[in-house]
Motif scaffolding. Structure first.
Motif, PDB file in Angstrom:
ATOM      1  N   TYR A 100      43.397  41.210  32.434  1.00  0.00           N
ATOM      2  CA  TYR A 100      43.465  42.522  32.602  1.00  0.00           C
ATOM      3  C   TYR A 100      42.729  42.733  34.189  1.00  0.00           C
ATOM      4  O   TYR A 100      42.530  43.822  34.364  1.00  0.00           O
ATOM      5  CB  TYR A 100      42.932  43.287  31.567  1.00  0.00           C
ATOM      6  CG  TYR A 100      43.904  43.595  30.552  1.00  0.00           C
ATOM      7  CD1 TYR A 100      44.673  44.399  30.399  1.00  0.00           C
ATOM      8  CD2 TYR A 100      43.748  42.350  29.734  1.00  0.00           C
ATOM      9  CE1 TYR A 100      45.860  44.239  29.307  1.00  0.00           C
ATOM     10  CE2 TYR A 100      44.722  42.282  28.382  1.00  0.00           C
ATOM     11  CZ  TYR A 100      45.690  43.408  28.523  1.00  0.00           C
ATOM     12  OH  TYR A 100      46.478  43.396  27.355  1.00  0.00           O
ATOM     13  N   THR A 101      42.624  41.654  34.982  1.00  0.00           N
ATOM     14  CA  THR A 101      41.880  41.793  36.442  1.00  0.00           C
ATOM     15  C   THR A 101      42.708  42.848  37.206  1.00  0.00           C
ATOM     16  O   THR A 101      43.897  42.006  37.453  1.00  0.00           O
ATOM     17  CB  THR A 101      41.401  40.561  36.929  1.00  0.00           C
ATOM     18  OG1 THR A 101      40.260  40.008  35.943  1.00  0.00           O
ATOM     19  CG2 THR A 101      40.823  40.736  38.100  1.00  0.00           C
ATOM     20  N   ASP A 102      42.152  43.542  37.868  1.00  0.00           N
ATOM     21  CA  ASP A 102      43.062  44.419  38.915  1.00  0.00           C
ATOM     22  C   ASP A 102      42.891  43.974  40.210  1.00  0.00           C
ATOM     23  O   ASP A 102      42.277  42.812  40.813  1.00  0.00           O
ATOM     24  CB  ASP A 102      42.598  45.886  38.739  1.00  0.00           C
ATOM     25  CG  ASP A 102      41.279  46.119  39.262  1.00  0.00           C
ATOM     26  OD1 ASP A 102      40.513  45.215  39.753  1.00  0.00           O
ATOM     27  OD2 ASP A 102      40.754  47.282  39.194  1.00  0.00           O
ATOM     28  N   ALA A 103      43.757  44.485  41.156  1.00  0.00           N
ATOM     29  CA  ALA A 103      43.611  44.025  42.530  1.00  0.00           C
ATOM     30  C   ALA A 103      42.384  43.859  43.121  1.00  0.00           C
ATOM     31  O   ALA A 103      41.896  42.946  44.045  1.00  0.00           O
ATOM     32  CB  ALA A 103      44.704  45.006  43.700  1.00  0.00           C
ATOM     33  N   ALA A 146      49.965  35.292  40.611  1.00  0.00           N
ATOM     34  CA  ALA A 146      50.580  35.573  41.970  1.00  0.00           C
ATOM     35  C   ALA A 146      49.611  36.226  43.030  1.00  0.00           C
ATOM     36  O   ALA A 146      49.417  35.767  44.270  1.00  0.00           O
ATOM     37  CB  ALA A 146      51.639  36.378  41.947  1.00  0.00           C
ATOM     38  N   ALA A 147      48.787  37.217  42.503  1.00  0.00           N
ATOM     39  CA  ALA A 147      47.679  38.041  43.301  1.00  0.00           C
ATOM     40  C   ALA A 147      46.668  37.045  43.641  1.00  0.00           C
ATOM     41  O   ALA A 147      46.098  36.789  44.796  1.00  0.00           O
ATOM     42  CB  ALA A 147      47.099  39.175  42.505  1.00  0.00           C
ATOM     43  N   LEU A 148      46.209  36.348  42.597  1.00  0.00           N
ATOM     44  CA  LEU A 148      44.896  35.045  42.733  1.00  0.00           C
ATOM     45  C   LEU A 148      45.573  34.132  43.768  1.00  0.00           C
ATOM     46  O   LEU A 148      44.759  33.748  44.669  1.00  0.00           O
ATOM     47  CB  LEU A 148      44.757  34.446  41.540  1.00  0.00           C
ATOM     48  CG  LEU A 148      44.202  35.367  40.493  1.00  0.00           C
ATOM     49  CD1 LEU A 148      44.141  34.800  38.984  1.00  0.00           C
ATOM     50  CD2 LEU A 148      42.593  35.693  40.875  1.00  0.00           C
ATOM     51  N   ARG A 149      46.767  33.822  43.830  1.00  0.00           N
ATOM     52  CA  ARG A 149      47.201  32.613  44.411  1.00  0.00           C
ATOM     53  C   ARG A 149      47.312  33.373  46.026  1.00  0.00           C
ATOM     54  O   ARG A 149      47.112  32.514  46.889  1.00  0.00           O
ATOM     55  CB  ARG A 149      48.726  32.213  44.114  1.00  0.00           C
ATOM     56  CG  ARG A 149      49.192  31.272  44.988  1.00  0.00           C
ATOM     57  CD  ARG A 149      50.721  30.833  44.468  1.00  0.00           C
ATOM     58  NE  ARG A 149      50.832  30.310  43.222  1.00  0.00           N
ATOM     59  CZ  ARG A 149      51.574  30.697  42.128  1.00  0.00           C
ATOM     60  NH1 ARG A 149      52.457  31.735  42.330  1.00  0.00           N
ATOM     61  NH2 ARG A 149      51.797  30.007  41.103  1.00  0.00           N
ATOM     62  N   ALA A 150      47.907  34.608  46.129  1.00  0.00           N
ATOM     63  CA  ALA A 150      47.927  35.001  47.485  1.00  0.00           C
ATOM     64  C   ALA A 150      46.651  35.196  48.101  1.00  0.00           C
ATOM     65  O   ALA A 150      46.697  35.380  49.508  1.00  0.00           O
ATOM     66  CB  ALA A 150      48.708  36.348  47.399  1.00  0.00           C
ATOM     67  N   ALA A 151      45.451  35.625  47.459  1.00  0.00           N
ATOM     68  CA  ALA A 151      44.254  36.005  47.946  1.00  0.00           C
ATOM     69  C   ALA A 151      43.671  34.487  48.216  1.00  0.00           C
ATOM     70  O   ALA A 151      42.377  34.559  48.695  1.00  0.00           O
ATOM     71  CB  ALA A 151      43.609  36.805  46.917  1.00  0.00           C
ATOM     72  N   GLY A 152      44.123  33.414  47.814  1.00  0.00           N
ATOM     73  CA  GLY A 152      43.407  32.182  48.044  1.00  0.00           C
ATOM     74  C   GLY A 152      42.324  31.944  46.953  1.00  0.00           C
ATOM     75  O   GLY A 152      41.614  31.294  47.331  1.00  0.00           O
ATOM     76  N   LEU A 199      36.749  38.618  44.028  1.00  0.00           N
ATOM     77  CA  LEU A 199      36.517  36.993  43.701  1.00  0.00           C
ATOM     78  C   LEU A 199      36.868  36.190  45.048  1.00  0.00           C
ATOM     79  O   LEU A 199      36.317  35.108  45.321  1.00  0.00           O
ATOM     80  CB  LEU A 199      37.811  36.650  42.614  1.00  0.00           C
ATOM     81  CG  LEU A 199      37.561  36.987  41.209  1.00  0.00           C
ATOM     82  CD1 LEU A 199      38.555  36.317  40.331  1.00  0.00           C
ATOM     83  CD2 LEU A 199      36.214  36.541  40.696  1.00  0.00           C
ATOM     84  N   ALA A 200      37.890  36.562  45.795  1.00  0.00           N
ATOM     85  CA  ALA A 200      38.378  35.782  46.995  1.00  0.00           C
ATOM     86  C   ALA A 200      37.117  35.780  47.964  1.00  0.00           C
ATOM     87  O   ALA A 200      36.764  34.557  48.401  1.00  0.00           O
ATOM     88  CB  ALA A 200      39.781  36.075  47.367  1.00  0.00           C
ATOM     89  N   ALA A 201      36.606  37.145  48.038  1.00  0.00           N
ATOM     90  CA  ALA A 201      35.697  37.119  49.201  1.00  0.00           C
ATOM     91  C   ALA A 201      34.329  36.175  48.592  1.00  0.00           C
ATOM     92  O   ALA A 201      33.490  35.656  49.447  1.00  0.00           O
ATOM     93  CB  ALA A 201      34.909  38.683  49.280  1.00  0.00           C
ATOM     94  N   ALA A 202      33.955  36.439  47.393  1.00  0.00           N
ATOM     95  CA  ALA A 202      32.957  35.532  46.817  1.00  0.00           C
ATOM     96  C   ALA A 202      32.861  34.022  46.614  1.00  0.00           C
ATOM     97  O   ALA A 202      32.055  33.248  46.513  1.00  0.00           O
ATOM     98  CB  ALA A 202      32.381  36.130  45.647  1.00  0.00           C
ATOM     99  N   GLY A 203      34.359  33.604  46.917  1.00  0.00           N
ATOM    100  CA  GLY A 203      34.518  32.323  46.550  1.00  0.00           C
ATOM    101  C   GLY A 203      34.382  31.759  45.161  1.00  0.00           C
ATOM    102  O   GLY A 203      34.110  30.706  44.738  1.00  0.00           O
ATOM    103  N   THR A 204      34.366  32.779  43.969  1.00  0.00           N
ATOM    104  CA  THR A 204      34.316  32.502  42.781  1.00  0.00           C
ATOM    105  C   THR A 204      35.522  32.035  42.326  1.00  0.00           C
ATOM    106  O   THR A 204      36.543  32.618  42.370  1.00  0.00           O
ATOM    107  CB  THR A 204      33.728  33.744  41.858  1.00  0.00           C
ATOM    108  OG1 THR A 204      32.620  34.441  42.495  1.00  0.00           O
ATOM    109  CG2 THR A 204      34.034  33.711  40.504  1.00  0.00           C
ATOM    110  N   ALA A 227      35.565  40.850  36.867  1.00  0.00           N
ATOM    111  CA  ALA A 227      35.920  39.874  37.958  1.00  0.00           C
ATOM    112  C   ALA A 227      34.794  40.449  39.188  1.00  0.00           C
ATOM    113  O   ALA A 227      34.298  39.613  39.837  1.00  0.00           O
ATOM    114  CB  ALA A 227      37.431  39.765  38.279  1.00  0.00           C
ATOM    115  N   ALA A 228      34.863  41.835  39.279  1.00  0.00           N
ATOM    116  CA  ALA A 228      34.005  42.132  40.733  1.00  0.00           C
ATOM    117  C   ALA A 228      32.612  42.053  40.331  1.00  0.00           C
ATOM    118  O   ALA A 228      32.031  41.771  41.179  1.00  0.00           O
ATOM    119  CB  ALA A 228      34.541  43.572  40.818  1.00  0.00           C
TER     120      ALA A 228
END
Ligand SMILES: [Zn+2]
Length: 416
Positions: free
Chosen positions: A273-276, A308-314, A282-287, A257-258
């Motif tokens: 298996y993507t970590d925090a 849940a983490a993807l949702r929380a990070a937008g 992903l959130a920072a890049a808009g991917t 992901a990074a």
């Protein structure tokens, strides 16, 4: 746009726009009744039925009888074009073998490569059509199709040509991805460096020169390509002006992901298996995170993506079928939505956005399709239901009334 082009008015419809609910309208409620005016394949106005009829008095009116209308569905991750059959693998997996064991013994992707290399373009088109028709019968109007079962240049181009040719025989928009980094071809089994260099120096320039692909895709996995090899190919693709995307972190955390985020990828797909840190990147890049619940289901995977983490990070989440011959033989976006809700915990609205506006964004096409908006293509799905939630609730209920692709209606029965 020519002024004499006729206007069609799709009236008396409950319009779900493909945008997040701004007025607090839950997907469990029927949206308000409205109308869509179409001219030359594009939406030219949205509004109340009476107002639009006054504005376009000569329009050809289609009364949709209060049915739900959504943007036409978009499958942003498929391997639709391929040859061969891997029915034997389900027996082996049900008997306890893992996908990795099957792949190491010559099955999996490599089995499909052998069959696909032996197929002509017309054979590839013919074998893909029943799968495409199944997707169309569930309201699809745009599909992404990957290569990746040729791995030599001639077969990869043939696959991409077959994918593009499907748009000439069905009313559908096809977006293609060159998946040159799917697995190492047999002839390079002990020469990953040589294959990567060939992709960068020969194959990618040829694919770009021919205009065969809209993006470059890679598979980051212990059985496929290392992060360093993918970095090399992504850099080559971007130098040639081709956007990138990545099959990331499906079976283990490879930092995919990074990696995708570092290259401004359109999407990172799978992500079990993507970590925090990957989610933050992903959130920072808009991917876009493309979730593929079919593969999770068919492989009986033990780990869900970090929803849940993807949702929380937008991070915007798309949902796709991953339609392929071995690990996700799934040809229904309605089923994919149901699996995303039940198995991954997406909300009804997240599922619907995931196959419309967010899927369009995963393809870089958000200004062309995926929402009901003036200037966008008039790609619609008309449903025999009133509430959006009903599209996520059922399995096998076939709620489509008709598809409208670039303004042209096509009843459901002719697409099945
Ligand atoms: Zn895939």
């Amino acid at each position: 746009m020519p002024h004499d082009c006729p206007v069609r008015l799709y009236s008396n419809a409950r319009l779900w726009s493909g945008q997040p609910a701004s007025a607090g309208m839950p997907a469990t409620q029927p949206p308000p009744v409205g109308a869509i005016a179409e001219q030359a394949g594009r939406i030219v106005a949205l509004g109340g039925p009476e107002a639009l009829q006054r504005r376009f008095p000569d329009a050809e009116v289609h009364d949709l009888d209060g049915r739900l209308v959504t943007p036409g569905l978009i499958d942003c991750h498929t391997h639709l074009v391929h040859e061969g059959n891997r029915a034997d693998e389900i027996e082996r997996r049900l008997a306890g073998e893992s996908y990795q064991d099957i792949a190491r013994s010559g099955g999996g992707i490599r089995a499909t490569v052998t069959a696909t290399r032996a197929a002509s373009t017309s054979q590839l088109i013919a074998s893909a059509l029943p799968r495409l028709d199944a997707l169309l019968a569930d309201g699809l109007t745009t599909i992404e199709i990957k290569s990746g079962y040729g791995l030599d240049l001639a077969t990869e181009v043939r696959m991409l040509q077959a994918a593009r040719a499907l748009a000439a025989v069905r009313h559908v928009t096809v977006v293609t991805s060159y998946l040159g980094a799917h697995v190492l071809p047999q002839e390079h089994a002990n020469d990953a460096t040589g294959y990567v260099e060939r992709v960068c120096a020969d194959y990618l320039p040829a694919i770009v020169a021919g205009g065969w692909a809209d993006a470059f895709d890679a598979y980051g996995d212990a059985l496929a390509f290392s992060p360093a090899q993918i970095e090399r190919m992504f850099a080559a693709a971007r130098t040639l002006g081709l956007p990138v995307k990545l099959h990331a972190d499906q079976f283990s955390d490879q930092g995919g992901a990074a990696l995708a985020a570092r290259h401004g990828a359109l999407s990172a797909d799978h992500l079990e298996y993507t970590d925090a840190a990957g989610v933050t990147a992903l959130a920072a890049a808009g991917t876009v995170a493309v979730l593929l619940p079919g593969a999770f289901h068919f492989l009986r995977e033990p780990q869900r993506p970090p929803v849940a983490a993807l949702r929380a990070a937008g991070v915007p989440m798309a949902v796709a079928t991953d339609c392929n011959p071995g690990t996700s033989p799934l040809a229904s976006l309605l089923v994919a939505m149901n699996l995303a809700a039940i198995d991954f915990g997406l909300s009804v609205e997240e599922c619907l956005l995931g196959v419309t506006s967010v899927a369009a964004r995963a393809l870089g096409r958000q200004h062309d399709c995926g929402t009901l908006g003036v200037g966008l293509r008039c790609d619609l799905a008309v449903w025999n239901v009133a509430r959006p939630a009903e599209l996520v609730l059922g399995l096998g209920l076939k709620p489509l009334h008709c598809r409208i692709w670039q303004g042209r209606p096509e009843p459901a029965k002719s697409t099945g």
